[in-house]
Design an enzyme around this catalytic site. Structure first.
Site, PDB file in Angstrom:
ATOM      1  N   GLY A 145       0.821  -1.214   0.000  1.00  0.00           N
ATOM      2  CA  GLY A 145       0.000   0.000   0.000  1.00  0.00           C
ATOM      3  C   GLY A 145       0.850   1.257   0.000  1.00  0.00           C
ATOM      4  O   GLY A 145       0.534   2.239   0.664  1.00  0.00           O
ATOM      5  N   VAL A 161       9.663   8.269   0.614  1.00  0.00           N
ATOM      6  CA  VAL A 161      10.296   9.316  -0.194  1.00  0.00           C
ATOM      7  C   VAL A 161       9.681   9.279  -1.592  1.00  0.00           C
ATOM      8  O   VAL A 161       8.941   8.362  -1.925  1.00  0.00           O
ATOM      9  CB  VAL A 161      11.826   9.140  -0.326  1.00  0.00           C
ATOM     10  CG1 VAL A 161      12.551   9.561   0.914  1.00  0.00           C
ATOM     11  CG2 VAL A 161      12.175   7.707  -0.709  1.00  0.00           C
ATOM     12  N   LYS A 211       5.872  21.969 -10.889  1.00  0.00           N
ATOM     13  CA  LYS A 211       7.251  21.701 -11.337  1.00  0.00           C
ATOM     14  C   LYS A 211       7.334  21.935 -12.845  1.00  0.00           C
ATOM     15  O   LYS A 211       6.641  21.277 -13.621  1.00  0.00           O
ATOM     16  CB  LYS A 211       7.623  20.250 -11.000  1.00  0.00           C
ATOM     17  CG  LYS A 211       8.998  19.863 -11.497  1.00  0.00           C
ATOM     18  CD  LYS A 211       9.348  18.423 -11.149  1.00  0.00           C
ATOM     19  CE  LYS A 211      10.620  18.012 -11.883  1.00  0.00           C
ATOM     20  NZ  LYS A 211      10.885  16.578 -11.771  1.00  0.00           N
TER      21      LYS A 211
HETATM   22  C1  LIG Z   1      15.973   8.002  -2.350  1.00  0.00           C
HETATM   23  C2  LIG Z   1      14.751   7.892  -3.192  1.00  0.00           C
HETATM   24  C3  LIG Z   1      14.188   9.037  -3.739  1.00  0.00           C
HETATM   25  C4  LIG Z   1      13.072   8.939  -4.575  1.00  0.00           C
HETATM   26  N1  LIG Z   1      12.567  10.056  -5.164  1.00  0.00           N
HETATM   27  C5  LIG Z   1      11.588   9.934  -6.088  1.00  0.00           C
HETATM   28  C6  LIG Z   1      11.093  11.052  -6.793  1.00  0.00           C
HETATM   29  O1  LIG Z   1      11.477  12.186  -6.559  1.00  0.00           O
HETATM   30  N2  LIG Z   1      10.158  10.846  -7.748  1.00  0.00           N
HETATM   31  C7  LIG Z   1       9.676   9.601  -8.025  1.00  0.00           C
HETATM   32  O2  LIG Z   1       8.868   9.450  -8.948  1.00  0.00           O
HETATM   33  N3  LIG Z   1      10.067   8.536  -7.306  1.00  0.00           N
HETATM   34  C8  LIG Z   1      11.011   8.671  -6.365  1.00  0.00           C
HETATM   35  N4  LIG Z   1      11.426   7.572  -5.660  1.00  0.00           N
HETATM   36  C9  LIG Z   1      10.753   6.298  -5.847  1.00  0.00           C
HETATM   37  C10 LIG Z   1       9.468   6.266  -5.034  1.00  0.00           C
HETATM   38  O3  LIG Z   1       9.739   6.457  -3.686  1.00  0.00           O
HETATM   39  C11 LIG Z   1       8.829   4.893  -5.209  1.00  0.00           C
HETATM   40  O4  LIG Z   1       8.774   4.588  -6.568  1.00  0.00           O
HETATM   41  C12 LIG Z   1       7.424   4.895  -4.715  1.00  0.00           C
HETATM   42  O5  LIG Z   1       7.325   5.410  -3.443  1.00  0.00           O
HETATM   43  C13 LIG Z   1       6.856   3.502  -4.763  1.00  0.00           C
HETATM   44  O6  LIG Z   1       7.205   2.719  -3.702  1.00  0.00           O
HETATM   45  P1  LIG Z   1       6.497   1.304  -3.589  1.00  0.00           P
HETATM   46  O7  LIG Z   1       5.048   1.534  -3.424  1.00  0.00           O
HETATM   47  O8  LIG Z   1       6.951   0.447  -4.700  1.00  0.00           O
HETATM   48  O9  LIG Z   1       7.126   0.680  -2.270  1.00  0.00           O
HETATM   49  P2  LIG Z   1       6.933   1.029  -0.714  1.00  0.00           P
HETATM   50  O10 LIG Z   1       6.612   2.456  -0.483  1.00  0.00           O
HETATM   51  O11 LIG Z   1       8.151   0.476  -0.043  1.00  0.00           O
HETATM   52  O12 LIG Z   1       5.667   0.188  -0.265  1.00  0.00           O
HETATM   53  C14 LIG Z   1       5.735  -1.197   0.010  1.00  0.00           C
HETATM   54  C15 LIG Z   1       4.412  -1.655   0.573  1.00  0.00           C
HETATM   55  O13 LIG Z   1       4.445  -3.073   0.713  1.00  0.00           O
HETATM   56  C16 LIG Z   1       3.956  -3.428   1.979  1.00  0.00           C
HETATM   57  N5  LIG Z   1       4.557  -4.695   2.396  1.00  0.00           N
HETATM   58  C17 LIG Z   1       5.846  -5.077   2.242  1.00  0.00           C
HETATM   59  N6  LIG Z   1       6.028  -6.304   2.766  1.00  0.00           N
HETATM   60  C18 LIG Z   1       4.824  -6.707   3.241  1.00  0.00           C
HETATM   61  C19 LIG Z   1       4.370  -7.864   3.913  1.00  0.00           C
HETATM   62  N7  LIG Z   1       5.181  -8.875   4.217  1.00  0.00           N
HETATM   63  N8  LIG Z   1       3.065  -7.914   4.259  1.00  0.00           N
HETATM   64  C20 LIG Z   1       2.213  -6.906   3.969  1.00  0.00           C
HETATM   65  N9  LIG Z   1       2.587  -5.778   3.352  1.00  0.00           N
HETATM   66  C21 LIG Z   1       3.888  -5.682   2.999  1.00  0.00           C
HETATM   67  C22 LIG Z   1       4.350  -2.270   2.878  1.00  0.00           C
HETATM   68  O14 LIG Z   1       3.544  -2.226   4.040  1.00  0.00           O
HETATM   69  C23 LIG Z   1       4.072  -1.083   1.950  1.00  0.00           C
HETATM   70  O15 LIG Z   1       2.702  -0.750   2.021  1.00  0.00           O
HETATM   71  C24 LIG Z   1      12.506   7.667  -4.811  1.00  0.00           C
HETATM   72  C25 LIG Z   1      13.041   6.531  -4.197  1.00  0.00           C
HETATM   73  C26 LIG Z   1      14.155   6.625  -3.406  1.00  0.00           C
HETATM   74  C27 LIG Z   1      14.721   5.381  -2.780  1.00  0.00           C
END
Ligand SMILES: Cc1cc2nc3c(=O)[nH]c(=O)nc-3n(C[C@H](O)[C@H](O)[C@H](O)COP(=O)(O)OP(=O)(O)OC[C@H]3O[C@@H](n4cnc5c(N)ncnc54)[C@H](O)[C@@H]3O)c2cc1C
Length: 496
Positions: free
Chosen positions: A13, A47, A78
């Site tokens: 999420g 982030v 932006k």
């Molecule tokens: C340093 C940095 C800077 C960034 N800056 C930018 C930017 O400026 N612009 C941009 O477009 N993107 C940026 N990004 C990328 C952006 O942060 C991610 O693409 C975006 O937040 C998506 O994250 P996600 O949803 O894939 O993962 P996450 O936010 O890590 O979410 C993972 C989810 O999985 C769930 N989960 C994991 N394991 C389990 C489990 N065992 N059981 C139940 N739930 C679980 C967690 O609870 C969470 O809800 C950046 C990333 C980094 C590292």
């Protein structure tokens, strides 16, 4: 044997999970049930604040009101990214979402500039770019005109956590089921290897036909369960860590991202309505974590609003973004550093691709292969564009920049650089996210000046060419004076 897809389960999420839930439910929700599983005990990465213009299309397909979105996510406008100290220390250039000037038929504008002697330094190109002129003036408003001269492509800086929360409310309102729980085990079919159900702490089971893995870097389904493998690109993009910290906002809100190069990495500064987002992306071979943190904290120019957060990553992509009945979206599918703010866009485009190829009658290899082919190309094209920023530099002050300048690069990028350098020509690869105007700005901004220009540019007499350039500049400058400041624009929008 194929099984019709009646239920989609999304694991995670974060931004990826809720963007997937919202769009898939909105577009094909009549045909499938959607359940999202997330765990508050794990949380999200927290982030990711800068985006690129296609996000506007994503929001608009969802039917999101722009003013409400800006209010709820503390967003700002932006217009591009200012790159500081990238070519050499002290020099800067802008990567605008717009395009400079106006092209003649079959002749891109930069050939005219080259002929006029205005492409050989970093001063002229941007004077013909409306986004840049607005950014410099600190002003913003979309310009209501049918004339493409006045197009102002823009995106947002926003709080990604607030965006995910916004989409969570949106998704639940349109029928997405949310389940809170920690996935402890994953059940797989013994014969096909397909995932059958997620087993949560406490005994609950969530079963489905298609699983979207949005579990973040670890890729709980795509990697930990299916061992899909990872293509590592860290020999080209050597930054492997980031430290992020929020700080107090400044009085005036910038309408662009700042990307400030340091001796072994670069710092982002992203203005939001309620704070500045900051971070330093760096190579752990060239900086210790403590050095990186000290550099970041001494370059904030306002007080911090939280503790610095260290993040480790390996640049690259999952070998198959879609494997069996698991599609990985977000960080689970790969990571490219946020230099051009492409991660949230990669989420968006993977969702749209999945919608296009949705396997309603059952998962089959032809859909998987096409999806993976397109995804590979998209990641590689963005990768090349990012490498360009590092490779073409004139910094002589550190080992890091020297390593970057002398490294081998992918053949695809070497070809693009060579053809521009020798001939001044730019060719957009099919579906490349970045248009010629983006490649041009970064190439010229980093100091890659072409030796030649297209002969069509000679078809205009010199006196006429100079007059025409002056006229384009005047046209671009004309609307600026009457525009509201960025802060005035935001204040008015947030009040409505
Ligand atoms: C340093 C940095 C800077 C960034 N800056 C930018 C930017 O400026 N612009 C941009 O477009 N993107 C940026 N990004 C990328 C952006 O942060 C991610 O693409 C975006 O937040 C998506 O994250 P996600 O949803 O894939 O993962 P996450 O936010 O890590 O979410 C993972 C989810 O999985 C769930 N989960 C994991 N394991 C389990 C489990 N065992 N059981 C139940 N739930 C679980 C967690 O609870 C969470 O809800 C950046 C990333 C980094 C590292």
């Amino acid at each position: 044997m194929q099984t019709a897809i009646k239920k989609v389960v999304i694991l995670g999420g974060g931004t990826a999970g809720w963007m997937s839930a919202a769009m898939i439910k909105k577009l094909i929700g009549q045909a499938v049930e959607i359940e999202l599983v997330e765990s508050e005990s794990i949380g999200t990465i927290g982030v990711g604040e800068a985006t690129i213009p296609p996000i506007k299309l994503f929001n608009s397909v969802l039917g999101i009101n722009e003013a409400e979105f800006i209010r709820e996510t503390k967003a700002t406008i932006k217009l591009g990214i200012k790159f500081e100290n990238w070519k050499t220390q002290g020099e800067r250039y802008f990567h605008s979402f717009g395009a400079a000037g106006r092209s003649l038929a079959f002749c891109q504008f930069h050939h005219l500039l080259k002929r006029a002697g205005q492409l050989d330094d970093d001063k002229h190109l941007w004077q013909y770019d409306l986004n840049f002129l607005m950014a410099e003036a600190g002003k913003f408003s979309p310009i209501n005109s049918q004339d493409p001269t006045y197009d102002v492509p823009y995106a947002y800086h926003f709080d990604a956590g607030l965006y995910a929360a916004f989409l969570k409310r949106f998704s639940q309102k349109i029928g997405v089921k949310r389940t809170e729980g920690l996935v402890e085990h994953v059940k797989q079919n013994q014969i096909t290897g397909f995932i059958e159900c997620l087993m949560l702490k406490g005994g609950k089971e969530v079963s489905g036909d298609l699983f979207i893995d949005c579990s973040g870097f670890k890729g709980l389904l795509i990697q930990e369960k299916l061992s899909t493998g990872y293509e590592d690109w860290s020999h080209w993009l050597q930054c492997d860590r980031a430290i992020a910290v929020p700080s107090k906002r400044f009085e005036q809100t910038l309408n662009y991202t700042r990307s400030i190069a340091h001796p072994a990495g670069w710092q982002w500064r992203i203005p939001l309505q309620h704070r500045n987002g900051n971070g330093l992306v760096y190579s752990s071979k060239h900086y210790t974590d403590q050095q990186a943190q000290d550099i970041l904290l001494s370059n904030l120019q306002s007080d911090t609003l939280g503790e610095p957060n260290l993040l480790r990553f390996a640049t690259g992509r999952r070998k198959k973004q879609w494997n069996k009945n698991v599609v990985s979206i977000g960080l689970s599918s790969g990571f490219l550093e946020p230099l051009e703010s492409t991660s949230i866009h990669l989420i968006q485009s993977a969702i749209i691709r999945l919608v296009h190829m949705f396997p309603h009658a059952g998962v089959n290899d032809s859909l998987i292969n096409e999806f993976n082919k397109q995804s590979k190309l998209e990641f590689e094209q963005i990768r090349d564009f990012l490498i360009l920023h590092y490779k073409v530099n004139e910094r002589r002050d550190s080992l890091f920049w020297n390593d970057m300048r002398t490294m081998d690069i992918p053949d695809s990028l070497a070809h693009k650089i060579q053809i521009f350098k020798e001939n001044g020509r730019l060719f957009r690869e099919q579906n490349d996210l970045f248009q010629d105007s983006s490649w041009l700005q970064v190439m010229v901004g980093q100091g890659l000046i072409p030796n030649d220009y297209h002969p069509i540019a000679n078809s205009i007499p010199t006196s006429q060419l100079m007059g025409m350039l002056e006229q384009v500049k005047t046209m671009k400058e004309k609307p600026i004076a009457a525009l509201p400041s960025h802060d005035e624009f935001l204040a008015k929008l947030v009040k409505t």
